[in-house]
Write a protein that holds these residues in place. Structure first.
Motif, mmCIF file in Angstrom:
data_model
loop_
_atom_site.group_PDB
_atom_site.id
_atom_site.type_symbol
_atom_site.label_atom_id
_atom_site.label_comp_id
_atom_site.label_asym_id
_atom_site.label_seq_id
_atom_site.Cartn_x
_atom_site.Cartn_y
_atom_site.Cartn_z
ATOM 1 N N LEU A 191 -69.859 -32.090 -36.293
ATOM 2 C CA LEU A 191 -70.954 -32.416 -37.198
ATOM 3 C C LEU A 191 -70.969 -31.490 -38.407
ATOM 4 C CD1 LEU A 191 -73.854 -32.928 -34.627
ATOM 5 C CD2 LEU A 191 -72.262 -34.635 -35.516
ATOM 6 N N THR A 192 -71.652 -31.920 -39.451
ATOM 7 C CA THR A 192 -71.837 -31.061 -40.611
ATOM 8 C C THR A 192 -72.869 -29.990 -40.281
ATOM 9 O OG1 THR A 192 -73.643 -32.350 -41.553
ATOM 10 C CG2 THR A 192 -71.398 -33.040 -42.107
ATOM 11 N N GLU A 193 -72.963 -28.983 -41.142
ATOM 12 C CA GLU A 193 -73.933 -27.911 -40.930
ATOM 13 C C GLU A 193 -75.352 -28.469 -40.843
ATOM 14 O OE1 GLU A 193 -75.484 -24.179 -40.320
ATOM 15 O OE2 GLU A 193 -73.376 -24.795 -40.344
ATOM 16 N N ASP A 194 -75.697 -29.397 -41.716
ATOM 17 C CA ASP A 194 -77.036 -29.992 -41.704
ATOM 18 C C ASP A 194 -77.289 -30.774 -40.428
ATOM 19 O OD1 ASP A 194 -79.586 -30.760 -43.059
ATOM 20 O OD2 ASP A 194 -78.708 -32.763 -42.890
ATOM 21 N N GLU A 195 -76.272 -31.514 -39.969
ATOM 22 C CA GLU A 195 -76.422 -32.282 -38.726
ATOM 23 C C GLU A 195 -76.588 -31.375 -37.526
ATOM 24 O OE1 GLU A 195 -73.671 -35.932 -40.455
ATOM 25 O OE2 GLU A 195 -72.849 -34.518 -38.998
ATOM 26 N N ARG A 196 -75.843 -30.264 -37.501
ATOM 27 C CA ARG A 196 -75.991 -29.311 -36.399
ATOM 28 C C ARG A 196 -77.406 -28.735 -36.370
ATOM 29 N NH1 ARG A 196 -70.541 -27.856 -37.628
ATOM 30 N NH2 ARG A 196 -71.194 -26.179 -39.033
ATOM 31 N N ARG A 197 -77.907 -28.401 -37.540
ATOM 32 C CA ARG A 197 -79.272 -27.856 -37.611
ATOM 33 C C ARG A 197 -80.291 -28.859 -37.089
ATOM 34 N NH1 ARG A 197 -77.781 -25.545 -42.714
ATOM 35 N NH2 ARG A 197 -78.744 -27.321 -43.772
ATOM 36 N N ARG A 198 -80.100 -30.128 -37.417
ATOM 37 C CA ARG A 198 -81.040 -31.154 -36.959
ATOM 38 C C ARG A 198 -81.004 -31.293 -35.441
ATOM 39 N NH1 ARG A 198 -83.086 -34.413 -40.975
ATOM 40 N NH2 ARG A 198 -82.106 -34.156 -43.035
ATOM 41 N N VAL A 199 -79.805 -31.268 -34.849
ATOM 42 C CA VAL A 199 -79.699 -31.373 -33.389
ATOM 43 C C VAL A 199 -80.362 -30.179 -32.722
ATOM 44 C CG1 VAL A 199 -78.111 -31.365 -31.430
ATOM 45 C CG2 VAL A 199 -77.619 -32.810 -33.423
ATOM 46 N N LEU A 200 -80.038 -28.964 -33.182
ATOM 47 C CA LEU A 200 -80.551 -27.757 -32.551
ATOM 48 C C LEU A 200 -82.047 -27.575 -32.797
ATOM 49 C CD1 LEU A 200 -77.573 -25.333 -33.230
ATOM 50 C CD2 LEU A 200 -78.169 -26.489 -31.088
ATOM 51 N N ALA A 201 -82.544 -28.090 -33.922
ATOM 52 C CA ALA A 201 -83.980 -27.988 -34.197
ATOM 53 C C ALA A 201 -84.793 -28.795 -33.197
ATOM 54 C CB ALA A 201 -84.272 -28.466 -35.621
ATOM 55 N N LEU B 126 -71.948 -39.058 -32.766
ATOM 56 C CA LEU B 126 -70.610 -38.509 -32.535
ATOM 57 C C LEU B 126 -70.630 -37.424 -31.453
ATOM 58 C CD1 LEU B 126 -69.268 -38.197 -36.205
ATOM 59 C CD2 LEU B 126 -68.482 -39.799 -34.433
ATOM 60 N N VAL B 127 -71.755 -36.721 -31.327
ATOM 61 C CA VAL B 127 -71.875 -35.691 -30.291
ATOM 62 C C VAL B 127 -71.645 -36.302 -28.922
ATOM 63 C CG1 VAL B 127 -73.464 -34.094 -29.151
ATOM 64 C CG2 VAL B 127 -73.428 -34.250 -31.640
ATOM 65 N N LEU B 128 -72.333 -37.392 -28.649
ATOM 66 C CA LEU B 128 -72.211 -38.044 -27.354
ATOM 67 C C LEU B 128 -70.845 -38.685 -27.178
ATOM 68 C CD1 LEU B 128 -73.599 -38.740 -24.729
ATOM 69 C CD2 LEU B 128 -74.607 -40.751 -25.833
ATOM 70 N N ILE B 129 -70.333 -39.309 -28.240
ATOM 71 C CA ILE B 129 -69.014 -39.939 -28.165
ATOM 72 C C ILE B 129 -67.929 -38.897 -27.866
ATOM 73 C CG2 ILE B 129 -67.243 -41.149 -29.506
ATOM 74 C CD1 ILE B 129 -69.554 -42.545 -30.991
#
Length: 218
Positions: free
Chosen positions: A11-21, A119-122
């Motif tokens: 994932l992109t940095e922004d996407e990672r932040r959204r998941v972890l948030a 994509l995380v789950l895939i």
């Protein structure tokens, strides 16, 4: 953070932040059960610190260790697939462990707003398929003695980065991970101990010579 080098690296940095948030930090003591086989499943766990053994019950009433996971790994992914998901295995902390738990509802909302997060789950499911395929091929064509040494080498990498390592698992754990019997695993491990590769203590395997172990496990 370990996650950024592991499952979330796609994932992109922004996407990672959204998941972890949207993830809840959880802490577990050594020996604590994160969840039991058969429990209702509602979250995916991302390991930030520590190690987790994934175990299932057998038809004979025994417990089989399928794998051991460490920082950057994830488990419990089936909980994100259906609302009535049940845990297909138990998860036990082998040492003090911290995870980020992503609940199904929050993950579904993230995927709705940001489809690329799927994509995380895939990636996780694809990795599971590859691991199972590799283990099946290994079980069919690789001698049990070599499989035992390979599982110890895997654990040495997980706990010690490929060097000397102290691994809090039993010989039963290693036998089930290698798909063989405890007597076979005991014989192989004792031989490695006699060769100075390992030291065996109650509930623990100490890897003394990782380089020689790697050569023996080829």
């Amino acid at each position: 953070m370990a996650d950024e080098q592991g499952l979330l690296s796609s994932l992109t940095e922004d996407e990672r932040r959204r998941v972890l948030a949207n993830a809840v930090r959880r802490k577990y003591a050594k020996g604590e059960v994160l969840f039991h086989e058969g429990d209702a499943g509602d979250s995916l766990h991302l390991i930030e610190k520590g190690h987790v053994a994934i175990r299932v019950g057998t038809a004979l009433g025994d417990v089989s260790t399928h794998t051991v996971l460490g920082p950057g790994d994830a488990f419990g992914e089936q909980a994100l697939l259906t609302a009535d998901a049940r845990r297909t295995a138990s998860a036990v902390a082998l040492d003090p462990t911290e995870t980020r738990a992503v609940r199904r509802a929050e993950f579904s909302d993230l995927v709705h707003d940001h489809p690329e997060v799927a994509l995380v789950l895939i990636d996780l499911l694809a990795a599971q398929v590859r691991r199972l395929s590799d283990r099946l091929t290994e079980a069919l064509y690789v001698p049990a003695e070599t499989r035992v040494l390979r599982r110890v080498l895997d654990l040495a990498t997980l706990f010690g980065g490929g060097g000397p390592a102290s691994i809090p698992v039993t010989q039963d754990d290693i036998a089930s991970m290698a798909g063989t019997t405890r007597p076979t695993a005991n014989r192989v491990l004792k031989g490695a101990a006699d060769a100075g590769i390992l030291a065996l203590t109650r509930g623990r395997v100490e890897v003394l010579d990782a380089a020689l172990l790697a050569r023996r496990a080829r």
